[in-house]
Every structure is written in structure tokens, then in C-alpha cells.
Design an enzyme around this catalytic site. Sequence first.
Site, short mmCIF file in Angstrom:
data_model
loop_
_atom_site.label_atom_id
_atom_site.label_comp_id
_atom_site.label_asym_id
_atom_site.label_seq_id
_atom_site.Cartn_x
_atom_site.Cartn_y
_atom_site.Cartn_z
N GLU A 1 14.97 -30.56 56.47
CA GLU A 1 14.98 -29.39 55.61
C GLU A 1 13.79 -28.43 56.14
OE1 GLU A 1 15.97 -31.62 51.56
OE2 GLU A 1 13.81 -31.36 51.88
N CYS B 1 7.72 -23.61 56.59
CA CYS B 1 7.40 -25.04 56.86
C CYS B 1 8.51 -25.78 57.52
CB CYS B 1 7.16 -25.86 55.54
SG CYS B 1 6.66 -27.62 55.53
N CYS C 1 11.08 -39.96 60.09
CA CYS C 1 9.72 -39.95 60.75
C CYS C 1 9.43 -41.69 61.01
CB CYS C 1 8.81 -39.50 59.90
SG CYS C 1 6.86 -39.49 60.67
N CYS D 1 4.11 -43.40 56.51
CA CYS D 1 3.08 -43.28 55.39
C CYS D 1 3.50 -43.54 54.29
CB CYS D 1 2.68 -42.08 55.59
SG CYS D 1 1.76 -41.28 57.16
N CYS E 1 4.94 -40.83 51.39
CA CYS E 1 5.58 -39.76 52.02
C CYS E 1 7.11 -40.22 51.97
CB CYS E 1 5.32 -39.45 53.45
SG CYS E 1 6.31 -38.28 54.27
N CYS F 1 5.38 -30.91 49.35
CA CYS F 1 5.27 -31.67 50.67
C CYS F 1 5.57 -33.16 50.26
CB CYS F 1 3.40 -31.80 50.79
SG CYS F 1 2.75 -30.33 51.11
N1 SAH Z 1 3.90 -35.87 60.06
C1 SAH Z 1 2.86 -34.73 59.90
C2 SAH Z 1 3.30 -33.42 59.51
C3 SAH Z 1 4.28 -33.68 58.18
S1 SAH Z 1 3.72 -33.97 56.83
C4 SAH Z 1 1.67 -35.11 59.13
O1 SAH Z 1 1.79 -36.26 58.61
O2 SAH Z 1 0.44 -34.45 59.16
C5 SAH Z 1 2.79 -32.56 56.02
C6 SAH Z 1 1.78 -32.94 55.16
O3 SAH Z 1 2.32 -33.43 53.90
C7 SAH Z 1 0.95 -34.08 55.65
O4 SAH Z 1 -0.48 -33.88 55.47
C8 SAH Z 1 1.21 -35.29 54.54
O5 SAH Z 1 0.41 -36.23 54.67
C9 SAH Z 1 1.72 -34.65 53.54
N2 SAH Z 1 2.37 -35.45 52.53
C10 SAH Z 1 3.39 -36.14 52.71
N3 SAH Z 1 3.93 -36.74 51.68
C11 SAH Z 1 3.38 -36.47 50.57
C12 SAH Z 1 3.47 -36.35 49.01
N4 SAH Z 1 4.35 -37.14 48.66
N5 SAH Z 1 2.81 -35.62 48.29
C13 SAH Z 1 1.77 -34.73 49.08
N6 SAH Z 1 1.62 -34.47 50.27
C14 SAH Z 1 2.26 -35.34 51.16
FE1 SF4 Z 2 5.64 -39.18 58.90
FE2 SF4 Z 2 5.27 -38.37 56.52
FE3 SF4 Z 2 3.57 -39.67 57.59
FE4 SF4 Z 2 3.66 -37.22 58.41
S1 SF4 Z 2 3.20 -38.04 56.31
S2 SF4 Z 2 3.59 -38.75 59.57
S3 SF4 Z 2 6.12 -36.94 57.90
S4 SF4 Z 2 5.19 -40.34 57.12
#
Ligand code: SAH
Ligand code: SF4
Length: 382
Positions: free
Chosen positions: A91, A104, A111, A115, A118, A346
Site C-alpha cells: 500500500e 507514505c 515485514c 512489532c 503493527c 499508520c
Molecule cells: N518499519 C519502519 C517504517 C514503517 S512503520 C518503522 O518501524 O519505523 C512507520 C511508523 O508507523 C513507525 O513509527 C511505526 O512504529 C508506526 N506504527 C506501526 N503500527 C502502528 C499502529 N498500529 N499505530 C500507530 N503507529 C504505528
Molecule cells: Fe516492521 Fe511494522 Fe515494526 Fe515498522 S513498525 S519495523 S513495518 S513491524
Amino acid sequence: MAVNLLDFDIDGLTAFCATLGEKPFRAVQLFRWLHQRGVADFDAMSDLAKSLRSKLAGTAEVRGLTLLSEHVSEDGTIKWLFDVGQGNAIETVYIPETDRGTLCVSSQAGCAVGCRFCSTGHQGFSRNLSSGEIIAQLWFAEHRLRGQKGHPAMGSGHERVIDNVVMMGMGEPLQNYSALVPALRVMLSDHGYGLSRRRVTVSTSGVVPMIDRLREDCPVALAVSLHAPDDALRDNLVPLNRKYPIDELLQACQRYLDKAPRDFITFEYCMLEGVNDSPEQAQALVALLRERIRCKINLIPFNPFAASGLKRSTRERVQAFARVLQDAGLVTTVRKTRGGDIDAACGQLAGEVQDRTQVQARMSKLRKVIAIQPAARTAAPS
Ligand code: SAH
Ligand code: SF4
């Protein structure tokens, strides 16, 4: 298979043109047709010699992405879903603001970092995107929006639609480094999108060696997803922390500042109710960062999704957390949630992956670990 011209930065395209017996200035012309004018048809590239056009037709192509869907939010945010083959989708999200537009961009299908908060992480890793697939997201969005808004083609005195790119879509960009860097160079090139290094941001969960490489190869703005003030909690939220703990990460951030286009690092902190949002944790964050590194902190209200088992911090709790940081002199902003009605916020970006079972099992184990974090017990009722 034909070479995808979107895979090349200007040096790569020059080298490719050399293999066709063409001079470097031809590569520049071709690059401008592709990126400034959004033209994919070699026959339409009127100032290229016919001989070159026919050589290109025999060896190369401009392979964009296959659009699956487009959703437009009430607030103007647009989410595009692209098919990248074998059941995988990525996306891209366009976020309009009054005086500018931000795109974005995704770097991977899925990934591997996993996390807790996420939805991309919950799906597991499918594959890296190629440079062409990364830049094709900007190529598509810029020229599609330009057409819709009736803007003239880019070029002299051009008016861009997109003037900020954030690598904050699906995937960990620094785990796809070799494809990322050429794509960044196309964004920065004066013959490409002409974005300044300050307006291209790589967001990372903290791949320390690659932060150092980015500093040497292509130092754009850096955002680091911190999410916790101590290793015990960060180990659980961002599993990569077990490999590159906070202290090492902050040292890499300090080194990065030598070459960074801005004189601060942005730390992102996703606000999770009862997990990382207490005033004590805000104080711990102050103690961690204040004397150590020039930074700004961006608090992101968590965008919930069913499988996470986590909740968004209340507005009051986010404000109180922000106040502790601000009172201590740390520049802190709270991110506005955009595109929530179309799941474009996000961490809500979702693609198809083949086998999610293993990841789901790992996630539910992590969920148990996190339930006994002390922070979880200090949660204020909301
Ligand atoms: N992998 C990279 C970039 C993609 S995620 C990273 O982790 O930085 C982009 C941002 O969205 C990151 O700061 C991540 O922590 C945040 N993010 C991921 N899942 C989220 C969620 N469910 N709610 C709010 N922010 C989120
Ligand atoms: Fe991967 Fe999501 Fe963690 Fe970013 S926030 S490193 S996209 S798992």
C-alpha cells in the site's frame, strides 16, 4: 526478461545506456521522460533518436505496479493497493496538507521485524520490493495526481504534487537497503523528483549498521521508531531491540547527525494504553534523551486492529505524556491520525501474505510476555 528502467538511478541508467552504445546525456533525457513527465511509452519520447527508441523497445520496459484499488478518505487521504504478485499486495498513502502533499511509501511486502502494535508486523515477511517497485509508487502517485489536478508536466518551473516522501508504509526500509538507496537517489535527483534531503524521510525500527551506511551513502532525514524508554519494554514491542539495544541505537543516531540534513533525529513513539504511556515512562524518556541527542519526539496515537490486543492511549494520557516531555524541553508533537476511515493510518496497512500461522503463534506468545510488564499494571482507568 526485459530490464525495468524504473530500477535505475541516474548512474544506473547511464551505465545501462552505455551498454546500448549511448552517451550519458541520452540517459538524462530518458530519465526525465520517465520521472519528470511520467511517460512509459518509448514512442512518445519525441526527442530521443528513433534508433535509441527501437533499441529500448527490444531490451527494456517501464514496469509500473498493478493497481488493485483506490480509496479516498473524507479528509482527502488516498490509499492505493498494488498487486506485487503471488498473493502479495502493498500500500501507498497520499496525505494532502494545505501547502504540500506527503507520500507514505512501502519498502517490503510484509515485514520481518514483527512489532507488536503493527499490522504489517503481524503478517510476517513476504519479500523485499525492488528499487523499481519502490520508486513506482511515487511515479504512479505523482503523475496520477498531476493529471487529476490538471498540473503541467514537471520540468522547468514545475509544480510538484508530492513534495515529501516518508518511508513509513509497509516494511523495514533498512532491511531492504540495496533496493532502497537507488530509489532514494531517484527521489533526490534534479532530473527526477528533485526532492531535498530534508523532505525524504527514512523511518526505521533501528537497524544500527544500516543507519551507519545510510549516513555515508545517502543521508536523508531519519526517523527512529523508539516506542519505549527502556530495553525490557522495547525488547517486547520491537523485537529487533534484542539485537540492537537502545544504547547502541542512540549512538548510531548521534553518528548520523554528523551528516543528517536536519540537526535532529525524529523519534516516533506509538502510544499504547497501559503499556508505554505513563508519566513515569515519560520521565524515563526525558532521562534517556535530553542530555544525549538533539531530537524531536512524535507521539503517534496507536491505530488499533483486532489481532493486536492493544488499545490506544486516551487523549488525556497522550497530552499528559507530551507535557512531561515539553516541560523538560524536548520538542514534542502529537501526530494527527489521517485516513482512519479507509484503514490508511499508520500500522493499518495490510497486504495478503501466504502463511501467517507462525507469525500469529509468535505474536500470541509475545502478548503473554507483555501482559506482565510493570507498565501494564500502572495503567490509569480510561
Ligand atoms: N518499519 C519502519 C517504517 C514503517 S512503520 C518503522 O518501524 O519505523 C512507520 C511508523 O508507523 C513507525 O513509527 C511505526 O512504529 C508506526 N506504527 C506501526 N503500527 C502502528 C499502529 N498500529 N499505530 C500507530 N503507529 C504505528
Ligand atoms: Fe516492521 Fe511494522 Fe515494526 Fe515498522 S513498525 S519495523 S513495518 S513491524
